[in-house]
Design an enzyme around this catalytic site. Structure first.
Site, mmCIF file in Angstrom:
data_model
loop_
_atom_site.group_PDB
_atom_site.id
_atom_site.type_symbol
_atom_site.label_atom_id
_atom_site.label_comp_id
_atom_site.label_asym_id
_atom_site.label_seq_id
_atom_site.Cartn_x
_atom_site.Cartn_y
_atom_site.Cartn_z
ATOM 1 C CG ASP A 211 35.347 -4.827 47.663
ATOM 2 O OD1 ASP A 211 34.818 -5.182 46.594
ATOM 3 O OD2 ASP A 211 35.252 -5.478 48.732
ATOM 4 C CD GLU A 266 31.128 -3.305 45.297
ATOM 5 O OE1 GLU A 266 30.560 -4.216 44.692
ATOM 6 O OE2 GLU A 266 31.871 -3.520 46.267
HETATM 7 C C1 NOJ Z 1 32.411 -6.722 46.082
HETATM 8 C C2 NOJ Z 1 33.254 -7.429 45.074
HETATM 9 O O1 NOJ Z 1 32.947 -6.920 43.789
HETATM 10 C C3 NOJ Z 1 32.956 -8.901 45.211
HETATM 11 O O2 NOJ Z 1 33.511 -9.646 44.170
HETATM 12 C C4 NOJ Z 1 33.463 -9.351 46.550
HETATM 13 O O3 NOJ Z 1 33.110 -10.706 46.746
HETATM 14 C C5 NOJ Z 1 32.874 -8.518 47.678
HETATM 15 N N1 NOJ Z 1 32.860 -7.122 47.395
HETATM 16 C C6 NOJ Z 1 33.663 -8.716 48.954
HETATM 17 O O4 NOJ Z 1 34.926 -8.127 48.829
#
Ligand code: NOJ
Length: 519
Positions: A211, A266
């Site tokens: 993440d 990500e």
């Molecule tokens: C990206 C995640 O995909 C999302 O769902 C989340 O709210 C944020 N990061 C914070 O962790």
């Protein structure tokens, strides 16, 4: 990436390059205990759906202990399953069932922040002298007593800084105040995070989706952004040189030489060159989440530019390559973004599953689902993302295989679009996904061949994939009128409308129609 040599085979590549990933959002996938919230035994009960579909790897969003301010992306115990999802034994059973079917599992790792109820933060906030204080990011107020910088948090669009009244200092949170950012510059934090990775590796996971990985490297001296950027979510602007050394060491823990695991980063940016830079020289993340494809419209020029840009951005990377995604738990589903049209959703599936790179599906897109309509006043998510997180309808009759009160409403047409209604129907969206996944698996050109964009009309995007003697041509009509493509010939392998497989292509695409050809 250099053009693959004609002798390259799938066996020469890391497994994830020829894999199709499928995202499970466990809260909304399947509800085994009837409480209206999806759970791990629910996922276990549906592994045959995943195997029949033909995917190769599941990415599962957080199922860890959490107060659920951000539906699990606020972790209060990294090594425990939240009771709403089940137990560690349920997790182990799921790993075994997936592996038995040849499906790998990667899980979400949320390194940038924890829940404000995590014992690390509870200790840090309750005692400014504690060892854990420096595990978070603290700053004194600005001279006017306000937040230390002008940074904007995601979701609230307010400051990223929350005052801790007890100490008079502010702590940093790029997301909700209930999600304090941890301080990766502290080696103890890094070691503790590596322990979390090892915990899940020891339980058999095949990698991680990490993440907001760009955010773990922070400017050691927080400073204001120019006023014109002050309203932009600060996570988008957080790209600091301190991130890559941390990411390299994560990769060493997860995917050391001789081991074949996947680290999906990500990286929050719409800049595809910047995204690719996080792969390093094959020692950073294995690949990234494609923020451009998940936001793209149904538009021929946008897709042409995107494919061209991705091919360029990854041209010099040997160890990595593009990834593509149309839908996930953070964005409106692509069918909804594309105006609700089934024809477009079908063609988009053909596009996603035939481009060069690793595709990622989001649960329910194989059913052609749209976002649910969430009645005003019943929203759950602070980020306005409930619509795409609606429960998956398994059976025709309400409550579609769920307990009587699912945590969110179902998507439109839940009965006719349920798994039970589509299974065995050769004209269904589900059957189309199965055909596309099988076609991809059967073709080296689709799995790992080169991609060449073909000159076409304003309406049609076309490209050729080649690996050795194997060749495929794909044409996608983005217009709501027919398009002639008489220079494209071959046998139809899959048509987006479900018709024509095995027949010679007639040179004309219907409105929003796509075709996969074997020349
Ligand atoms: C990206 C995640 O995909 C999302 O769902 C989340 O709210 C944020 N990061 C914070 O962790």
């Amino acid at each position: 990436m250099a053009a693959p040599s004609s002798s390259e085979t799938a066996a020469d590549l890391p497994w994830w390059k020829t894999a199709v990933v499928y995202q499970v959002y466990p809260r909304s996938f399947a509800d085994a205990d009837g409480d209206g919230v999806g759970d791990l035994p629910g996922v276990l009960s549906k592994v045959d759906h995943l195997a029949d579909l033909g995917i190769d790897c599941v990415w599962m969003s957080p199922f860890y202990a959490s107060p659920m301010h951000d539906n699990g992306y606020d972790v209060s115990d990294h090594c425990a399953v939240d009771p709403v999802f089940g137990t560690l034994d349920d997790f182990d059973a799921l790993v075994a069932a997936l592996h038995e079917r040849g499906i790998r599992l990667i899980v979400d790792f949320v390194p940038n922040h924890v829940s404000s109820e995590h014992p690390w933060f509870v200790e840090a906030v309750s005692d400014p002298e504690s060892d854990k204080r420096d595990w978070f990011i603290w700053a004194d107020p600005a001279p006017d007593g306000g937040p230390p910088t002008n940074w904007t948090a995601s979701f609230t669009k307010a400051s990223t800084w929350e005052l801790d009244e007890r100490s008079g200092q502010y702590y940093l949170h790029l997301f909700l105040p209930e999600q304090p950012d941890v301080n990766w510059a502290n080696p103890e934090v890094e070691a503790a995070q590596h322990d979390v990775l090892r915990f899940w590796l020891d339980r058999g996971v095949d990698g991680f989706r990490i993440d907001v990985i760009n955010a773990i490297g922070k400017d050691p001296e927080p400073r204001d952004v120019p006023e014109r950027m002050a309203g932009i979510d600060h996570v988008v602007l957080t790209h600091h040189e301190t991130a890559m050394p941390l990411i390299r060491r994560i990769r060493e823990v997860v995917d050391p030489p001789g081991v074949d695991r996947l680290v999906v980063g990500e990286v929050v940016t719409g800049d595809i060159e910047q995204q690719a830079s996080y792969c390093g020289d094959g020692d950073g993340v294995s690949c990234t989440v494609n923020f451009v494809s998940v936001g793209a419209s149904w538009d021929r020029d946008q897709w042409h530019l995107l494919l061209d840009g991705m091919e360029d951005a990854y041209a010099d990377h040997d160890a990595t390559w593009p990834s593509y995604v149309l839908s996930n738990h953070d964005n409106p589903r692509h069918r909804t973004r594309y105006g609700g049209s089934e024809a477009r959703a079908r063609s988009a599936a053909l596009l996603l599953l035939t481009v060069r790179g690793t595709p990622s599906l989001y649960q329910g897109e194989e059913l052609g689902l749209e976002d649910a309509v969430i009645p005003a006043g019943t929203e759950v998510d602070p980020g306005g993302r409930d619509g795409c997180r609606a429960p998956i309808p398994w059976t025709v009759e309400a409550p579609h295989g769920w307990g009587p009160e699912p945590w969110l409403p179902f998507p439109p047409e839940a009965g006719p679009r349920s798994v039970a209604a589509q299974r065995g129907d050769s004209s269904s969206v589900l059957a189309l996904y199965q055909a596309l996944l099988a076609a991809r698996k059967a073709s080296p050109a689709l799995q790992h061949g080169s991609l060449e964009l073909l000159a076409r009309t304003d309406l049609v995007l076309a490209y050729r994939r080649v690996a050795g003697d194997d060749e495929r041509v794909i044409a996608v009509n983005f217009a709501d009128e027919p398009a002639d493509v008489t220079d494209l010939t071959g046998t139809v392998v899959v048509g987006s409308n479900g018709l024509g497989a095995g027949h010679a292509f007639g040179g004309r695409l219907g409105p929003d129609e796509a075709v996969l050809l074997q020349p």
